[in-house]
Design an enzyme around this catalytic site. Structure first.
Site, short mmCIF file in Angstrom:
data_model
loop_
_atom_site.label_atom_id
_atom_site.label_comp_id
_atom_site.label_asym_id
_atom_site.label_seq_id
_atom_site.Cartn_x
_atom_site.Cartn_y
_atom_site.Cartn_z
N PRO A 102 -15.34 1.10 -47.55
CA PRO A 102 -16.03 -0.27 -47.70
C PRO A 102 -15.69 -0.89 -49.09
O PRO A 102 -16.07 -0.03 -49.92
CB PRO A 102 -17.38 0.27 -47.32
CG PRO A 102 -17.36 1.45 -47.27
CD PRO A 102 -16.00 2.11 -47.26
N GLY A 106 -19.81 1.00 -53.99
CA GLY A 106 -19.89 2.23 -54.79
C GLY A 106 -19.16 3.52 -54.22
O GLY A 106 -19.26 4.54 -54.92
N LEU A 107 -18.20 3.09 -53.51
CA LEU A 107 -17.28 4.19 -52.90
C LEU A 107 -15.97 4.32 -53.50
O LEU A 107 -15.06 4.89 -53.05
CB LEU A 107 -17.17 4.37 -51.24
CG LEU A 107 -18.43 4.56 -50.53
CD1 LEU A 107 -18.49 4.78 -49.06
CD2 LEU A 107 -19.18 5.82 -51.07
N GLY A 108 -15.85 3.53 -54.45
CA GLY A 108 -14.54 3.70 -55.10
C GLY A 108 -13.38 2.85 -54.53
O GLY A 108 -12.22 3.15 -54.61
N SER A 109 -13.60 1.86 -53.84
CA SER A 109 -12.58 1.05 -52.98
C SER A 109 -11.61 0.73 -53.87
O SER A 109 -10.25 0.95 -53.89
CB SER A 109 -13.22 0.05 -52.17
OG SER A 109 -12.45 -1.06 -52.06
N ALA A 112 -9.65 3.43 -55.55
CA ALA A 112 -8.68 4.15 -54.69
C ALA A 112 -7.24 3.42 -54.55
O ALA A 112 -6.35 3.74 -54.47
CB ALA A 112 -9.37 4.35 -53.47
N ASP A 153 -14.99 6.73 -62.41
CA ASP A 153 -14.30 6.44 -61.28
C ASP A 153 -12.81 6.78 -61.18
O ASP A 153 -12.27 7.48 -60.10
CB ASP A 153 -14.43 5.06 -60.77
CG ASP A 153 -15.93 4.62 -60.22
OD1 ASP A 153 -16.83 5.53 -60.50
OD2 ASP A 153 -16.41 3.51 -60.01
#
Ligand code: PMV
Length: 317
Positions: A102, A106-109, A112, A153
């Site tokens: 997403p 905060g999930l490092g989209s 990545a 990150d």
């Protein structure tokens, strides 16, 4: 110049920060882990001579040529930096991005995507980048979007291992003595890392002594958490997550929705819970014993989580 005729694909995982977000920008340690349940994938295929590099992001519905893309367009910025790093001119190719991570949560989209892009482009050009090189390159991309990133990150995503991170110091991999399970609950509210970091910066300008004391306290929690993770003292981790969440509230980066999800997780039996990442929205994490995973996940959904992901924290090599 290298030329190639084959298709190359690379993937990179999402991530969560377990402890130490925000304080890490001010020199305190942080602990972050990869989340392999979500991934960004970049595929590069050769294109006819003279066509240049075309960037396609299916999820965003965008298609642009590198030469026409604005300076700060995220994919183009990552591609330009990667090509400069590899000292390679723009190849004739089509670069396609897909991601299950997403965005702005905060999930490092973004991290990545940049990581997968750098690796895929290097492979397409017959080159290989080690994790330190990928991390350094992606850090440069992050600076364009976030202003003053700590580097946590890009480090955790490039190494795809649990890390203990201190700004400017060599990366330390964290060995996880006893694997443990986290539930990641999405508030469904997008959050801007840049704005959250600037908010903390303004708070610190107004009251340096108070903020520095909070950063120090967060640093102490992180050091304690490292000990617990490395010694397999999983029971100690829950209360440390709770402490970290309280300190993040004091920094002004939580939100009503984050606090509600944290509370719901604890009430349903989580050992501890906290917001993760920049805050003000995005995701929270809860430490959950395996037999309570379904119960806590259900409670998070009932409390309004847009999505819940379970992930196991472990050392993989
Ligand atoms: O939005 P995220 O999950 O990428 O959070 C970034 C973490 C911060 O500590 C808030 C900023 C940073 O650069 O470390």
């Amino acid at each position: 110049m290298n030329t190639t005729t084959s298709v190359h694909t690379a993937s990179a995982p999402g991530k969560v920060i377990l402890f130490g977000e925000h304080a890490v920008v001010y020199g305190q340690p942080a602990i972050a882990v990869p989340v392999t349940q979500v991934q960004a994938t970049v595929t590069i295929a050769p294109a006819p001579p003279g066509s240049g590099l075309t960037l396609v992001a299916h999820d965003l519905g965008t298609r642009s040529s590198l030469s026409a893309a604005p300076e700060d367009e995220p994919l183009a910025a990552a591609a330009r930096l990667a090509l400069a790093h590899l000292s390679n001119p723009e190849p004739d190719a089509t670069l396609t991005v897909t991601s299950t991570i997403p965005i702005a949560s905060g999930l490092g989209s973004g991290t990545a995507v940049s990581t997968a892009l750098a690796r895929a482009l290097a492979a397409f050009l017959g080159r290989r980048l080690d994790p330190a090189q990928v991390s350094a390159l992606v850090f440069e991309v992050e600076k364009i979007h976030h202003g003053t990133p700590s580097g946590v990150d890009n480090t955790v995503v490039a190494y795809a291992q649990p890390v203990y991170f201190v700004r400017g110091c060599p990366v330390e991999r964290l060995s996880v003595r006893i694997p443990f399970t986290l539930l990641i609950g999405d508030t469904g509210t997008r959050s801007s890392t840049r704005q959250a970091v600037e908010r903390v910066q303004r708070g610190r300008q107004r009251n340096p002594a108070r903020y520095d004391a909070l950063f120090d306290q967060i640093g102490d929690v992180v050091i304690e958490a490292r000990r617990a993770i490395e010694s397999g003292d999983v029971d100690a981790l829950g209360p440390l997550m709770d402490d970290n969440h309280e300190l993040l509230i004091e920094l002004g980066v939580s939100s009503r929705k984050l606090d509600d999800l944290v509370e719901a997780a604890r009430f349903a039996g989580a050992l501890g819970a906290k917001l993760s990442g920049a805050g003000r929205g995005g995701n929270m994490i809860a430490l959950v014993e395996d037999d309570l995973v379904d119960q806590v996940a259900e409670a998070l959904e009932e409390a309004g989580a847009a999505r819940v992901i379970a992930t196991q924290v472990t050392t993989t090599d």
